[in-house]
Design a protein around this motif. Sequence first.
Motif: not given
Lengths: 345, 342, 379
Positions: C26, C271, C273-276, C279-280, C282, C284, C288-289, C292-293
């Motif tokens: 990125p 993405y 929601l996908a991470a959630r 089972g990731a 909160e 993380r 991680k998600h 950075p954005a």
Amino acid sequence: MPVEPLAPETLFSVRGLSKHFGGTAAGWLQKAKPVVKAVNDVSFDIRKGETFGLVGESGSGKSTVARLMLRAYDVTSGSIRFRSDDGATVELAQATKQELTPLRKQMQMIFQDPYSSLNPRMTLLELVGEPLLVHGVASGSELEDRVAELLKLVGLRPEFRSRYPHAFSGGQRQRIGIARALALKPSFIAADEAVSALDVSVAAQNINLMQDLQDQFGLTYLFITHDLSMVQHISNRIGVMYVGRLMEVAATDSLFQEPLHPYTEALLSAVPQPDPKRNRSRKRVALRGEVPDASRPPTGCAFHPRCPYAADICKTLEPELKEAKPGRFARCHFAGEFQLTGAYA
Amino acid sequence: MTDQTPLVEIRDLGVEFRRREGVVRAVDGVSLHVNPGEVLGIVGESGSGKSISVRSIMQLLPQAATLARGSILFHPPGQDEIDIAKLDRKGKAIRALRGRHIGMIFQEPMTALSPVHTIGKQVMTPLLLHTDLSKPAARDRARELLQLVQMPRPDQMLDAYPHELSGGMRQRAMIAMALACSPSLLIADEPTTALDVTTEAQILDLLKSLQQRLGMAIIFITHNFGVVADIADRIAVMYMGRVVETGDVDAIFESPRHPYTRALMESVPRLGGDKQRRLKTIPGMVPDPFELPRGCSFHTRCSEAVAGTCDRLEAPNVALGRNRFARCHLLAEQTAGGTDAG
Amino acid sequence: MTATSPTDTPAVDPRDAKEALYRATPRQLMWWRFRRHKLALVSLCVLVFAYLTAGFAEFTAPYDPFEITETATMRPPQPVHLFDADWTFQGPFVYGLKRSRDLETAAVIYTEDTDDIVPLRFFTAGPEYQLWGLIPGSLHLFGAEDPDARIYVLGTDTLGRDLLSRLIHGGRTTLTIGIVGVAFSFLIGITMGSISGFYGGRIDSAIQRLMEFIRSIPTIPLWMGLAAALPVEWDPLYVYFLITVLLSLINWTYLARTVRGSFLSLRGEDYVLAARLTGASESRIIIKHMLPAMTSYIIAAVTLSVPEMILGETALSFLGLGLRPPVVSWGVLLQEAQNLRVIVQAPWLLLPGLAIVIIVLSFNFLGDGLRDAADPYGR
């Protein structure tokens, strides 16, 4: 609280599931939000190894049902029983975060938008490997090997793992999403409009891939779509949703041959066919008006303002989902009384 | 070939996009025509150039695009032929055509309708612009138009704002706007893609009945074979900026001749059709527009491609009977001598 | 494995230019995109230059900014030449100035003496200083070759102080006020913004209303009131510190709004929601998600709010409410150029104003470039 065990062939059993959004009263600091009953008293079973199709137009609540089953949202009321890998039956509707975390390995989701469902700032290794890392299944070089294997499984080169998602087309991104969903070897995958955003030729490739994977791993799918031709192709059984309600549930063939709900009939007749002669000869059930707003559903049966068969009772009394014929459920006062036209006519 | 003067005739159209990575030929040698009162369906996947080629008729191209070559001959009824390709895209002449002789409807009505003006006002705009109707007369005509597109409660809707309408009603309002000056050509760019199936059926029925009543020609762009089979008289299938096959709707659906058309049709499951376990697919991916394959642009994915011909020579446009053409080497061999270097 | 291998793409060659794009991190993508903004790039260079110059002010300034020379008041700038009047190359030099008086008005007049060439040398010894108050030294970036001669490239002020030296030392104050102030508002803004965006609901509404309240306070009267409350006998350093805190107490709302907005929009991303659903945890998901954005947007927002700070300081000091002499800042320098007589007789004293314009514009251009590069995945 003991959970009533499921029959061995059943994977999911949903009973009276409802989800209401909003509904906050006006306060000093915020304005009031109306209650939106996105899902209303939905009941159905999904059998092990089958593909259950959920069709409906926008605002029918089909995506919400899938997200409730995976507990992305909290459940307003109803029960969701799930048969865990060890054979035990668990109640998901009221499960806590701690209880859910180990179960998440067994149920995964594929998203509609191949662009927003992959974090653009992560490599394929990080993306596909995340579930493995989170559950402590693999790390280091083992993780790399597992990711390479998963990528190969969905028809992508293992060398792609150092690439970022922007290197891929919509169809390939969708495959990355499938690889991520498969990482933890789940028994159940909910595919939310998984091919709707793709071009037809690419959609066909991905549908075939999903079916191959189902055969290989004995997966159970919940396939959500608005595309009736696609749902007919892939599903064993189908549920038809309208304004948050499940209108009809049946095996694919019987539903398409002989629908029991007038909405199903209208839906089937509305799909334009790639066959000009048939389109001309066929009589379309012309529906009046449009899909009502879920925050202001009609009284009585939600479909009555558009239903060509509506009677007085439909305006006041909401019908229950009842077994009209063996194995066939419809939410209509007159289910089974009309001779409705299917898609094979 | 045709016994009447076409309403619009596109000849060897080329549209290019200049990007930092190079030049993209979004449309590369497209020839098409629409007869008066005819519905021409243009089918293709994303990136096939279907939308760009048709938008050229209105000179509604993105800033980065240029009309590189070709001509677009338009014959407004009772007027002289105009070559739209030669007109200035911001000039007076093209603006006189837009909305007057050519109407257009889009996939997203919300982007085409102004959120701050009432529906009535927006339907009146083309009338006040192109005709000498007075304001009250234009308002009456707007009401008639809303009735024509079967808008419920047209009197109320005249004073409604777009956000108060549902998707299907917005689409109806846009159709009313496009038809305000009784154009001889209506361009419909995926007008039903964003709609629900039942609403889509309503809009298709509406367009068909309007076409029969008003007799305008329609160019209907879509990626959905079902929709095009439902509405079109004639079809053009596009791939990578080219028309690969064209012909009457019945003929194409009965016996698609180009390998791409055939493969595409087979990859869509049919409602009520025979149940097969696997769908037929087209192998590979759509080529990178910056690196188009040599020869026939479909040869990389074609199951019937012949090495030495298809990957080296551009495919000829083969005439296969009345109104019927396909761009393929294999068909050229079968009907030797029937080629037409179009 | 399975029978599916429909995506037959050619083998991967990591040296390939395309493959490099596919594997670009990125940060690389953002840099590539930022690089296209020539104006932002130039602005970045200007700012780096300005901060380096101000950072090493003792070395880069030729003289002590407080040194008063009675015989050299209001001297006009001396342009640097390379060739003398006969077009012979002399190396960098300035002409000496002859001081005389207008016989009628008794005003001091300086005239250029083309015979008096004062050569200019780089890295010469000059007045002694202590760099950052720690390291003693006497080396200067440039100065007159003759240790007794004086060169005033930008002229002098009413007390005969070298304007260039004052500008450089003033820059140190003004430019750091921008950064320090933004650091403060960044801390408050990011905390309040994330609380607001992450928890939503009542807390969010409360913070939103608080922000709106702060934004509705008329700033100038507020500053005037607060500045008037600062005791005159306070150390200028305290005043400096308090001014920055003051400015950031108002400025944080802009940053909080940006942070809140990106939290809200990211919370709805598939993405996340996908991470959630994998089972990731909160933490993380946030680390991680979401972060950075967000960082790139926050950096852009921070850059765009630095000029607010600089302008705020300047305005306060100009009004005599902020920093006061003997502290030098650009606002203070401008305040000294406030009266009409000075502007007419010594227009070069307005040069700090030009410096402010250049710095503020550079920050704005840089911020624009960063904001555009912040999301290299825009569709």
